[in-house]
Design a protein around this motif. Structure first.
Motif, mmCIF file in Angstrom:
data_model
loop_
_atom_site.group_PDB
_atom_site.id
_atom_site.type_symbol
_atom_site.label_atom_id
_atom_site.label_comp_id
_atom_site.label_asym_id
_atom_site.label_seq_id
_atom_site.Cartn_x
_atom_site.Cartn_y
_atom_site.Cartn_z
ATOM 1 N N GLN A 133 0.845 -1.193 0.000
ATOM 2 C CA GLN A 133 0.000 0.000 0.000
ATOM 3 C C GLN A 133 0.879 1.241 0.000
ATOM 4 O OE1 GLN A 133 -2.469 1.511 3.488
ATOM 5 N NE2 GLN A 133 -4.107 0.842 2.112
ATOM 6 N N LEU A 134 0.648 2.112 -0.972
ATOM 7 C CA LEU A 134 1.388 3.360 -1.099
ATOM 8 C C LEU A 134 0.412 4.508 -0.946
ATOM 9 C CD1 LEU A 134 3.553 2.407 -4.230
ATOM 10 C CD2 LEU A 134 4.163 2.152 -1.813
ATOM 11 N N SER A 135 0.741 5.466 -0.075
ATOM 12 C CA SER A 135 -0.157 6.586 0.201
ATOM 13 C C SER A 135 0.592 7.890 0.020
ATOM 14 C CB SER A 135 -0.704 6.505 1.639
ATOM 15 O OG SER A 135 -1.324 5.252 1.884
ATOM 16 N N VAL A 163 -1.000 -4.059 -5.574
ATOM 17 C CA VAL A 163 -0.562 -2.711 -5.206
ATOM 18 C C VAL A 163 -1.788 -1.822 -5.041
ATOM 19 C CG1 VAL A 163 0.866 -0.725 -5.829
ATOM 20 C CG2 VAL A 163 1.577 -3.024 -6.521
ATOM 21 N N SER A 164 -1.826 -1.110 -3.917
ATOM 22 C CA SER A 164 -2.908 -0.161 -3.656
ATOM 23 C C SER A 164 -2.301 1.228 -3.524
ATOM 24 C CB SER A 164 -3.648 -0.542 -2.372
ATOM 25 O OG SER A 164 -4.550 0.480 -1.982
ATOM 26 N N MET A 217 -1.075 -3.317 -16.400
ATOM 27 C CA MET A 217 -0.460 -4.310 -15.519
ATOM 28 C C MET A 217 -1.164 -5.655 -15.635
ATOM 29 S SD MET A 217 0.438 -2.124 -12.053
ATOM 30 C CE MET A 217 0.930 -3.631 -11.185
ATOM 31 N N LEU A 218 -2.467 -5.648 -15.712
ATOM 32 C CA LEU A 218 -3.191 -6.908 -15.879
ATOM 33 C C LEU A 218 -2.852 -7.567 -17.198
ATOM 34 C CD1 LEU A 218 -6.742 -5.946 -14.500
ATOM 35 C CD2 LEU A 218 -5.076 -7.503 -13.450
ATOM 36 N N THR A 224 -2.175 -6.883 -9.742
ATOM 37 C CA THR A 224 -3.355 -6.028 -9.697
ATOM 38 C C THR A 224 -3.005 -4.680 -9.074
ATOM 39 O OG1 THR A 224 -4.012 -6.931 -7.553
ATOM 40 C CG2 THR A 224 -4.901 -7.998 -9.523
ATOM 41 N N LEU A 225 -3.729 -3.653 -9.510
ATOM 42 C CA LEU A 225 -3.508 -2.294 -9.026
ATOM 43 C C LEU A 225 -4.853 -1.660 -8.715
ATOM 44 C CD1 LEU A 225 -1.777 0.299 -8.592
ATOM 45 C CD2 LEU A 225 -2.099 0.766 -11.043
ATOM 46 N N SER A 226 -4.975 -1.083 -7.519
ATOM 47 C CA SER A 226 -6.161 -0.306 -7.174
ATOM 48 C C SER A 226 -5.722 1.132 -6.949
ATOM 49 C CB SER A 226 -6.843 -0.873 -5.925
ATOM 50 O OG SER A 226 -6.009 -0.763 -4.794
#
Length: 333
Positions: A133-135, A163-164, A217-218, A224-226
Protein backbone atom coordinates in the motif's frame (compact mmCIF):
# COMPACT_ATOMS: atom_id res chain seq x y z
CA UNK A 1 58.05 -33.82 20.42
CA UNK A 2 57.54 -30.17 21.23
CA UNK A 3 54.71 -28.29 19.53
CA UNK A 4 55.75 -26.47 16.36
CA UNK A 5 58.98 -28.56 15.82
CA UNK A 6 59.01 -30.40 12.45
CA UNK A 7 59.27 -34.22 12.36
CA UNK A 8 62.46 -36.01 11.16
CA UNK A 9 60.81 -36.89 7.86
CA UNK A 10 59.79 -33.27 7.44
CA UNK A 11 63.30 -32.06 8.13
CA UNK A 12 64.72 -34.61 5.67
CA UNK A 13 62.29 -33.50 2.96
CA UNK A 14 63.18 -29.88 3.58
CA UNK A 15 66.93 -30.62 3.39
CA UNK A 16 66.48 -32.62 0.19
CA UNK A 17 64.38 -29.85 -1.30
CA UNK A 18 67.17 -27.37 -0.67
CA UNK A 19 70.01 -29.72 -1.77
CA UNK A 20 68.35 -31.23 -4.88
CA UNK A 21 68.87 -28.22 -7.21
CA UNK A 22 72.56 -27.96 -6.22
CA UNK A 23 73.25 -31.70 -6.64
CA UNK A 24 71.47 -31.81 -10.00
CA UNK A 25 73.36 -28.81 -11.30
CA UNK A 26 76.67 -30.29 -10.11
CA UNK A 27 75.96 -33.65 -11.74
CA UNK A 28 75.02 -32.10 -15.06
CA UNK A 29 78.13 -29.89 -14.92
CA UNK A 30 80.27 -32.97 -14.30
CA UNK A 31 78.68 -34.73 -17.29
CA UNK A 32 79.41 -31.70 -19.44
CA UNK A 33 83.04 -31.49 -18.31
CA UNK A 34 83.64 -35.20 -18.88
CA UNK A 35 82.11 -34.97 -22.35
CA UNK A 36 84.22 -31.93 -23.17
CA UNK A 37 87.45 -33.56 -21.96
CA UNK A 38 86.63 -36.72 -23.94
CA UNK A 39 86.66 -34.65 -27.12
CA UNK A 40 90.36 -33.72 -26.60
CA UNK A 41 91.80 -36.43 -24.36
CA UNK A 42 91.84 -39.72 -26.29
CA UNK A 43 92.28 -41.96 -23.21
CA UNK A 44 89.15 -40.50 -21.68
CA UNK A 45 87.28 -40.80 -24.97
CA UNK A 46 88.34 -44.40 -25.33
CA UNK A 47 87.26 -45.09 -21.79
CA UNK A 48 83.82 -43.71 -22.43
CA UNK A 49 83.37 -45.25 -25.86
CA UNK A 50 80.96 -48.12 -25.84
CA UNK A 51 79.78 -47.44 -22.28
CA UNK A 52 76.12 -47.85 -23.11
CA UNK A 53 75.07 -48.03 -19.49
CA UNK A 54 76.67 -44.71 -18.72
CA UNK A 55 74.73 -43.06 -21.58
CA UNK A 56 71.52 -44.57 -20.37
CA UNK A 57 72.24 -43.39 -16.87
CA UNK A 58 72.89 -39.91 -18.09
CA UNK A 59 69.65 -39.93 -20.07
CA UNK A 60 67.84 -41.11 -16.96
CA UNK A 61 69.29 -38.18 -15.01
CA UNK A 62 68.19 -35.73 -17.69
CA UNK A 63 64.75 -37.32 -17.75
CA UNK A 64 64.50 -37.05 -13.98
CA UNK A 65 65.42 -33.38 -14.10
CA UNK A 66 62.81 -32.74 -16.77
CA UNK A 67 60.20 -34.71 -14.84
CA UNK A 68 60.94 -32.78 -11.64
CA UNK A 69 60.61 -29.50 -13.53
CA UNK A 70 57.25 -30.57 -14.97
CA UNK A 71 56.04 -31.45 -11.47
CA UNK A 72 57.18 -28.06 -10.21
CA UNK A 73 55.37 -26.25 -13.00
CA UNK A 74 52.18 -28.28 -12.41
CA UNK A 75 52.34 -27.53 -8.68
CA UNK A 76 52.81 -23.84 -9.41
CA UNK A 77 49.84 -23.90 -11.78
CA UNK A 78 47.66 -25.69 -9.22
CA UNK A 79 48.74 -23.22 -6.57
CA UNK A 80 47.94 -20.34 -8.90
CA UNK A 81 44.52 -21.83 -9.68
CA UNK A 82 43.76 -22.28 -6.00
CA UNK A 83 44.93 -18.75 -5.35
CA UNK A 84 42.65 -17.44 -8.08
CA UNK A 85 39.72 -19.42 -6.69
CA UNK A 86 40.35 -18.05 -3.21
CA UNK A 87 40.62 -14.55 -4.64
CA UNK A 88 37.29 -14.89 -6.45
CA UNK A 89 35.68 -16.20 -3.27
CA UNK A 90 37.09 -13.30 -1.27
CA UNK A 91 35.81 -10.81 -3.86
CA UNK A 92 32.36 -12.43 -3.74
CA UNK A 93 32.23 -12.18 0.05
CA UNK A 94 33.48 -8.60 -0.07
CA UNK A 95 30.82 -7.67 -2.64
CA UNK A 96 28.12 -9.10 -0.40
CA UNK A 97 29.45 -7.20 2.61
CA UNK A 98 29.57 -3.98 0.58
CA UNK A 99 25.96 -4.46 -0.57
CA UNK A 100 24.84 -5.10 3.01
CA UNK A 101 26.76 -2.07 4.27
CA UNK A 102 25.30 0.07 1.47
CA UNK A 103 21.80 -1.00 2.48
CA UNK A 104 22.53 -0.14 6.10
CA UNK A 105 23.95 3.21 5.11
CA UNK A 106 20.85 4.09 3.07
CA UNK A 107 18.40 6.71 4.31
CA UNK A 108 17.99 6.34 8.06
CA UNK A 109 15.29 7.66 10.35
CA UNK A 110 15.35 11.45 10.42
CA UNK A 111 17.67 11.74 7.41
CA UNK A 112 16.96 14.18 4.62
CA UNK A 113 15.74 12.57 1.40
CA UNK A 114 14.45 13.52 -2.02
CA UNK A 115 11.44 12.50 -4.09
CA UNK A 116 13.81 10.34 -6.11
CA UNK A 117 14.75 8.30 -3.03
CA UNK A 118 11.08 7.97 -2.12
CA UNK A 119 10.22 6.60 -5.56
CA UNK A 120 13.18 4.20 -5.38
CA UNK A 121 11.97 2.82 -2.05
CA UNK A 122 8.43 2.49 -3.43
CA UNK A 123 9.90 0.56 -6.38
CA UNK A 124 11.74 -1.84 -4.05
CA UNK A 125 8.56 -2.39 -2.06
CA UNK A 126 6.44 -3.35 -5.08
CA UNK A 127 9.28 -5.45 -6.57
CA UNK A 128 9.17 -7.67 -3.48
CA UNK A 129 5.69 -8.74 -4.51
CA UNK A 130 2.76 -9.51 -2.25
CA UNK A 131 0.50 -6.72 -1.00
CA UNK A 132 1.85 -3.16 -0.97
CA UNK A 133 0.00 0.00 0.00
CA UNK A 134 1.39 3.36 -1.10
CA UNK A 135 -0.16 6.59 0.20
CA UNK A 136 0.51 10.20 -0.71
CA UNK A 137 -0.78 13.54 0.50
CA UNK A 138 0.32 16.19 -1.96
CA UNK A 139 -0.56 19.22 -4.13
CA UNK A 140 -1.52 17.70 -7.49
CA UNK A 141 0.37 14.38 -7.38
CA UNK A 142 2.64 15.16 -10.32
CA UNK A 143 5.97 14.45 -8.62
CA UNK A 144 4.59 11.30 -6.95
CA UNK A 145 2.11 9.78 -9.38
CA UNK A 146 4.02 10.21 -12.63
CA UNK A 147 7.30 8.52 -11.48
CA UNK A 148 5.31 5.82 -9.69
CA UNK A 149 3.34 5.10 -12.85
CA UNK A 150 6.59 4.46 -14.75
CA UNK A 151 7.78 2.13 -11.98
CA UNK A 152 4.57 0.12 -12.12
CA UNK A 153 4.61 -0.21 -15.90
CA UNK A 154 8.20 -1.57 -15.82
CA UNK A 155 7.57 -4.27 -13.19
CA UNK A 156 8.44 -7.90 -14.03
CA UNK A 157 5.54 -10.37 -14.32
CA UNK A 158 4.09 -11.48 -10.98
CA UNK A 159 0.37 -12.31 -10.92
CA UNK A 160 0.39 -12.52 -7.10
CA UNK A 161 1.43 -8.86 -6.75
CA UNK A 162 -1.19 -6.47 -5.37
CA UNK A 163 -0.56 -2.71 -5.21
CA UNK A 164 -2.91 -0.16 -3.66
CA UNK A 165 -2.33 3.57 -4.27
CA UNK A 166 -4.13 6.25 -2.27
CA UNK A 167 -3.64 9.92 -3.12
CA UNK A 168 -5.09 12.72 -0.99
CA UNK A 169 -5.20 16.17 -2.59
CA UNK A 170 -6.77 19.57 -1.75
CA UNK A 171 -10.35 20.11 -2.77
CA UNK A 172 -9.92 22.74 -5.46
CA UNK A 173 -13.63 22.82 -6.18
CA UNK A 174 -13.92 25.15 -3.17
CA UNK A 175 -12.26 28.57 -2.61
CA UNK A 176 -8.76 28.51 -1.13
CA UNK A 177 -6.40 31.14 0.24
CA UNK A 178 -3.13 29.51 -0.93
CA UNK A 179 -2.74 29.17 -3.82
CA UNK A 180 -4.62 32.37 -4.56
CA UNK A 181 -4.49 35.86 -6.02
CA UNK A 182 -2.71 38.83 -4.46
CA UNK A 183 -4.90 41.96 -4.69
CA UNK A 184 -3.28 45.07 -6.10
CA UNK A 185 -5.16 47.31 -3.67
CA UNK A 186 -3.88 45.96 -0.35
CA UNK A 187 -1.62 42.97 -1.17
CA UNK A 188 -3.99 40.49 0.49
CA UNK A 189 -4.84 37.02 -0.77
CA UNK A 190 -8.17 36.12 -2.34
CA UNK A 191 -9.47 33.09 -4.17
CA UNK A 192 -8.21 32.24 -7.68
CA UNK A 193 -11.10 30.31 -9.30
CA UNK A 194 -9.46 30.06 -12.72
CA UNK A 195 -6.30 28.54 -11.27
CA UNK A 196 -8.35 26.15 -9.11
CA UNK A 197 -10.12 24.83 -12.20
CA UNK A 198 -6.74 24.37 -13.86
CA UNK A 199 -5.43 22.39 -10.87
CA UNK A 200 -8.54 20.23 -10.68
CA UNK A 201 -8.11 19.29 -14.33
CA UNK A 202 -4.48 18.36 -13.76
CA UNK A 203 -5.30 16.12 -10.77
CA UNK A 204 -8.06 14.38 -12.69
CA UNK A 205 -5.63 13.70 -15.54
CA UNK A 206 -3.01 12.18 -13.23
CA UNK A 207 -5.67 9.99 -11.63
CA UNK A 208 -6.83 8.80 -15.05
CA UNK A 209 -3.27 8.04 -16.16
CA UNK A 210 -2.69 5.89 -13.08
CA UNK A 211 -5.97 4.04 -13.58
CA UNK A 212 -4.93 3.31 -17.15
CA UNK A 213 -1.82 1.63 -15.74
CA UNK A 214 -4.09 -0.79 -13.91
CA UNK A 215 -5.25 -2.33 -17.18
CA UNK A 216 -1.73 -2.44 -18.58
CA UNK A 217 -0.46 -4.31 -15.52
CA UNK A 218 -3.19 -6.91 -15.88
CA UNK A 219 -2.44 -7.31 -19.57
CA UNK A 220 1.27 -7.92 -18.85
CA UNK A 221 0.57 -10.24 -15.90
CA UNK A 222 2.31 -7.81 -13.50
CA UNK A 223 -0.34 -8.04 -10.78
CA UNK A 224 -3.36 -6.03 -9.70
CA UNK A 225 -3.51 -2.29 -9.03
CA UNK A 226 -6.16 -0.31 -7.17
CA UNK A 227 -6.18 3.49 -7.41
CA UNK A 228 -8.21 6.01 -5.45
CA UNK A 229 -7.96 9.80 -5.25
CA UNK A 230 -9.76 11.75 -2.54
CA UNK A 231 -9.99 15.48 -1.85
CA UNK A 232 -10.18 17.41 1.41
CA UNK A 233 -10.60 21.16 1.88
CA UNK A 234 -7.12 22.39 2.87
CA UNK A 235 -4.17 24.42 1.68
CA UNK A 236 -1.46 22.10 0.31
CA UNK A 237 1.46 23.02 2.56
CA UNK A 238 2.25 19.46 3.72
CA UNK A 239 3.88 16.62 1.79
CA UNK A 240 3.27 13.22 3.38
CA UNK A 241 3.97 9.80 1.84
CA UNK A 242 3.73 6.35 3.43
CA UNK A 243 4.89 2.89 2.35
CA UNK A 244 2.47 0.63 4.19
CA UNK A 245 2.63 1.43 7.89
CA UNK A 246 6.40 1.03 7.96
CA UNK A 247 8.07 4.03 6.32
CA UNK A 248 6.99 7.68 6.13
CA UNK A 249 8.44 10.58 4.14
CA UNK A 250 7.31 14.08 5.10
CA UNK A 251 8.11 17.65 4.12
CA UNK A 252 6.56 20.97 3.18
CA UNK A 253 6.06 23.05 0.07
CA UNK A 254 8.65 25.59 1.10
CA UNK A 255 8.82 27.77 -1.99
CA UNK A 256 6.31 30.46 -2.98
CA UNK A 257 6.17 31.89 -6.47
CA UNK A 258 4.40 35.13 -7.43
CA UNK A 259 3.67 35.46 -11.15
CA UNK A 260 1.06 36.91 -13.51
CA UNK A 261 -2.33 35.22 -13.42
CA UNK A 262 -2.68 33.61 -16.86
CA UNK A 263 -5.87 31.80 -15.82
CA UNK A 264 -8.05 34.76 -14.90
CA UNK A 265 -8.88 35.92 -18.44
CA UNK A 266 -10.44 32.63 -19.48
CA UNK A 267 -12.21 32.18 -16.16
CA UNK A 268 -12.87 35.60 -14.57
CA UNK A 269 -13.80 35.83 -10.92
CA UNK A 270 -17.38 36.77 -10.11
CA UNK A 271 -18.03 40.43 -9.31
CA UNK A 272 -17.32 41.53 -5.77
CA UNK A 273 -14.36 42.02 -3.43
CA UNK A 274 -11.13 40.70 -4.82
CA UNK A 275 -11.80 41.30 -8.50
CA UNK A 276 -8.84 43.70 -8.66
CA UNK A 277 -6.38 40.85 -7.99
CA UNK A 278 -3.51 40.67 -10.44
CA UNK A 279 -0.72 38.36 -9.21
CA UNK A 280 -0.97 34.61 -8.67
CA UNK A 281 0.63 33.21 -5.50
CA UNK A 282 1.57 29.56 -6.10
CA UNK A 283 3.26 26.85 -4.06
CA UNK A 284 6.28 25.07 -5.57
CA UNK A 285 7.26 21.64 -4.23
CA UNK A 286 9.70 20.44 -6.84
CA UNK A 287 13.14 20.12 -5.23
CA UNK A 288 11.89 20.29 -1.64
CA UNK A 289 13.68 17.97 0.78
CA UNK A 290 11.79 15.32 2.71
CA UNK A 291 12.52 13.63 6.04
CA UNK A 292 12.42 9.83 6.16
CA UNK A 293 11.15 7.88 9.16
CA UNK A 294 11.04 4.09 9.62
CA UNK A 295 9.25 2.18 12.35
CA UNK A 296 12.22 -0.21 12.53
CA UNK A 297 14.62 2.50 13.69
CA UNK A 298 13.34 2.50 17.26
CA UNK A 299 11.82 5.34 19.18
CA UNK A 300 10.97 8.10 18.48
CA UNK A 301 10.80 7.02 14.81
CA UNK A 302 8.32 4.19 15.47
CA UNK A 303 5.91 6.46 17.31
CA UNK A 304 6.22 9.19 14.71
CA UNK A 305 5.44 6.77 11.86
CA UNK A 306 2.37 5.57 13.71
CA UNK A 307 1.12 9.12 14.33
CA UNK A 308 1.68 10.19 10.72
CA UNK A 309 -0.15 7.14 9.40
CA UNK A 310 -3.05 7.78 11.80
CA UNK A 311 -3.09 11.41 10.66
CA UNK A 312 -3.33 10.38 7.01
CA UNK A 313 -5.97 7.72 7.69
CA UNK A 314 -8.13 10.21 9.63
CA UNK A 315 -8.07 12.75 6.80
CA UNK A 316 -8.60 9.98 4.25
CA UNK A 317 -11.71 8.78 6.03
CA UNK A 318 -13.14 12.31 6.15
CA UNK A 319 -12.25 13.21 2.55
CA UNK A 320 -14.59 12.91 -0.41
CA UNK A 321 -13.98 11.01 -3.61
CA UNK A 322 -12.38 13.13 -6.28
CA UNK A 323 -14.92 14.65 -8.64
CA UNK A 324 -13.94 14.43 -12.31
CA UNK A 325 -13.12 17.63 -14.20
CA UNK A 326 -14.09 18.24 -17.83
CA UNK A 327 -10.58 19.10 -19.03
CA UNK A 328 -6.89 18.88 -18.20
CA UNK A 329 -4.30 21.48 -19.10
CA UNK A 330 -0.72 22.51 -18.44
CA UNK A 331 1.75 20.99 -15.99
CA UNK A 332 1.99 21.29 -12.24
CA UNK A 333 4.36 21.13 -9.32
Amino acid sequence: MSEGRPSPSGRTAALWGRAEPTLTKGLLLAVFVVGLVAQFAKPVGDALEGKTYIGGALLSIVGYVLYAEVLRLNAARDTEGEGARQLHEAVRRLRGEIEELTARLGPQAGDSATMGLLVEECARAVLRGGETQLSGMCFTGETFVEPLRRVLEDLPPDPSRSVSVRVLVPDFTRPTGVPGLVRHADGKLVDAPGFRRHLTGKITGYAQDLRTTRGRMLNKNQGTLSVEFRAVHMSPFLKLYAIGNEVVYEGIYDTLEVRPDEYGASAPAPPGPGTDAGQLLDLIGRGSLLTRWSRYDGEPAEGLVRRRCDFFDTLWGAAKRLEPAPARSGSGA
